[in-house]
Scaffold this active site. Structure first.
Site, mmCIF file in Angstrom:
data_model
loop_
_atom_site.group_PDB
_atom_site.id
_atom_site.type_symbol
_atom_site.label_atom_id
_atom_site.label_comp_id
_atom_site.label_asym_id
_atom_site.label_seq_id
_atom_site.Cartn_x
_atom_site.Cartn_y
_atom_site.Cartn_z
ATOM 1 C CD GLU A 33 -2.486 1.130 2.799
ATOM 2 O OE1 GLU A 33 -3.598 1.654 2.878
ATOM 3 O OE2 GLU A 33 -1.920 0.590 3.777
ATOM 4 C CG HIS A 35 2.592 3.531 3.890
ATOM 5 N ND1 HIS A 35 2.251 2.347 3.295
ATOM 6 C CD2 HIS A 35 2.047 3.502 5.137
ATOM 7 C CE1 HIS A 35 1.539 1.613 4.142
ATOM 8 N NE2 HIS A 35 1.395 2.286 5.259
ATOM 9 C CG ASP A 44 0.490 -1.181 6.338
ATOM 10 O OD1 ASP A 44 0.958 -0.234 6.988
ATOM 11 O OD2 ASP A 44 -0.575 -1.107 5.701
ATOM 12 C CG HIS A 119 -3.617 -3.113 5.840
ATOM 13 N ND1 HIS A 119 -3.392 -1.847 5.349
ATOM 14 C CD2 HIS A 119 -4.638 -3.636 5.101
ATOM 15 C CE1 HIS A 119 -4.233 -1.609 4.353
ATOM 16 N NE2 HIS A 119 -5.014 -2.673 4.196
ATOM 17 C CD GLU A 121 -7.541 0.060 5.417
ATOM 18 O OE1 GLU A 121 -7.601 1.198 4.949
ATOM 19 O OE2 GLU A 121 -6.486 -0.401 5.946
ATOM 20 C CG HIS A 175 -2.191 5.675 5.453
ATOM 21 N ND1 HIS A 175 -1.821 4.353 5.422
ATOM 22 C CD2 HIS A 175 -1.931 6.168 4.220
ATOM 23 C CE1 HIS A 175 -1.370 4.056 4.224
ATOM 24 N NE2 HIS A 175 -1.428 5.143 3.471
ATOM 25 C CD GLU A 180 1.606 3.413 8.858
ATOM 26 O OE1 GLU A 180 1.199 2.268 8.630
ATOM 27 O OE2 GLU A 180 1.349 4.398 8.133
#
Length: 261
Positions: A33, A35, A44, A119, A121, A175, A180
Site C-alpha cells: 500500500e 505510504h 505495513d 494494516h 483494514e 496513515h 509509522e
C-alpha cells in the site's frame, strides 16, 4: 535456534519446536500500500514483521512468513484503494488465506497462534479466518488456540503524549504519519526519505464512504497527516511500548489453560 523466522530454520529444528509444550507462532500481516512519497509500499508488512520478531524474542516464540497483501485500502484509514501501488486482496481471499494458514500451523502442532496485524483494514477478515480455523480444529479435537491483535492498540497514553507533545489527533489519520514513519526511521531508516515528507494539514474525513472513491477527498500525498515530526527516538518509544505490552499480555493470556468447547 539460530533465528526466530521459520523460513530460516531447517525442517527438523522447526518440527522439534512445534512439538514443545506451549509452542507459539506469530504470523505478521500487512499490505502492499502506498505510504506517501517518503516511504515504501511495504511499510505495513515490514513493521508487522519487525514487531513480531521483537515480541518473539521476548516470548521464545517463532515468526512465520508474513502476509504481504491485505484488504482494500480505504480513504478514511489508508488513502484509498485507487492509489497507484496499493495492491489488495478481496475479503474472501484474505479470509480463506488466513483460515488455511492458521489451520495448517495448528495441524503441525503449534499450541498458540498469534496473528499480529499491521494494516487497519485487515482486522475483521483476519477475525473471520481465524474463527473458522479454530472452530475446524476444535471439532477435530485440537486444543490449539489463537490470538488476534493490531500492534497500535498497545500504545499507551503516556507514550502517545511523548510522541505527540502537541496532542494526538487520532488513529484514523495516522496513515503515513508520525507513528509509522518514526517506527520505520528506527527499524528501516534506509527506506525513509524525510526530505520528501509533505507537511500538510491532517485530512478532513467524512463519517461515511462514497463509491466510487473520490481522490480529491484525501491529500494528494497519500498520507492522512504529515510525518514531519517523525524521529527514530519517537520510534523507539513506540516500539518499546508496543512490544513490551504485547509480550506482557500474551504471557498472561497464553499461560491460561486452554478450554475445549
Amino acid at each position: 535456534m539460530t533465528s526466530v523466522f521459520i523460513d530460516e530454520l531447517d525442517a527438523s529444528t522447526y518440527a522439534a519446536y512445534a512439538a514443545t509444550p506451549g509452542s507459539t507462532l506469530i504470523i505478521p500481516t500487512g499490505a502492499t500500500e502506498q505510504h506517501g512519497p517518503h516511504m515504501p509500499l511495504g511499510v505495513d508488512a515490514m513493521l508487522s514483521k519487525d514487531i513480531a520478531a521483537a515480541v518473539a524474542q521476548k516470548l521464545g516464540a517463532l515468526v512465520a512468513p508474513g502476509f504481504s497483501y491485505g484488504y482494500k485500502s480505504q480513504p478514511r484509514s489508508g488513502g484509498g484503494n485507487h492509489r497507484t501501488g496499493t495492491t489488495s486482496l478481496g475479503a474472501t481471499a484474505l479470509m480463506g488465506l488466513t483460515e488455511d494458514v492458521v489451520s495448517s500451523f495448528m495441524t503441525q502442532g503449534f499450541e498458540n497462534i498469534v496473528v499480529l496485524n499491521g494494516h487497519f483494514e485487515n482486522y475483521q477478515f483476519l477475525y473471520e479466518g481465524i474463527d473458522n480455523a479454530t472452530a475446524k480444529m476444535r471439532s477435530a479435537g485440537s486444543r490449539a488456540r489463537a490470538v488476534l491483535l493490531s500492534y497500535w492498540d498497545f500504545v499507551d497514553d503516556d507514550t502517545l503524549a511523548k510522541v505527540f507533545p502537541e496532542g494526538f489527533l487520532g488513529w484514523d489519520i495516522e496513515h503515513g504519519g508520525v507513528l509509522e514513519t518514526s517506527l520505520m526511521l528506527l527499524l528501516r531508516p534506509h527506506l525513509v526519505d524525510m526530505s520528501r515528507v509533505e507537511n500538510h494539514p491532517p485530512a478532513t474525513l467524512t463519517a461515511y464512504d462514497i463509491f466510487p472513491e473520490d481522490p480529491a477527498r484525501t491529500p494528494d500525498s497519500g498520507c492522512l497527516s504529515s510525518a514531519a515530526g517523525a524521529t527514530a527516538e519517537r520510534g523507539q518509544l513506540l516500539l518499546d511500548a508496543i512490544t513490551g505490552s504485547i509480550a506482557h499480555c500474551l504471557r498472561g493470556e497464553l499461560a491460561q489453560p486452554s478450554v475445549l468447547t
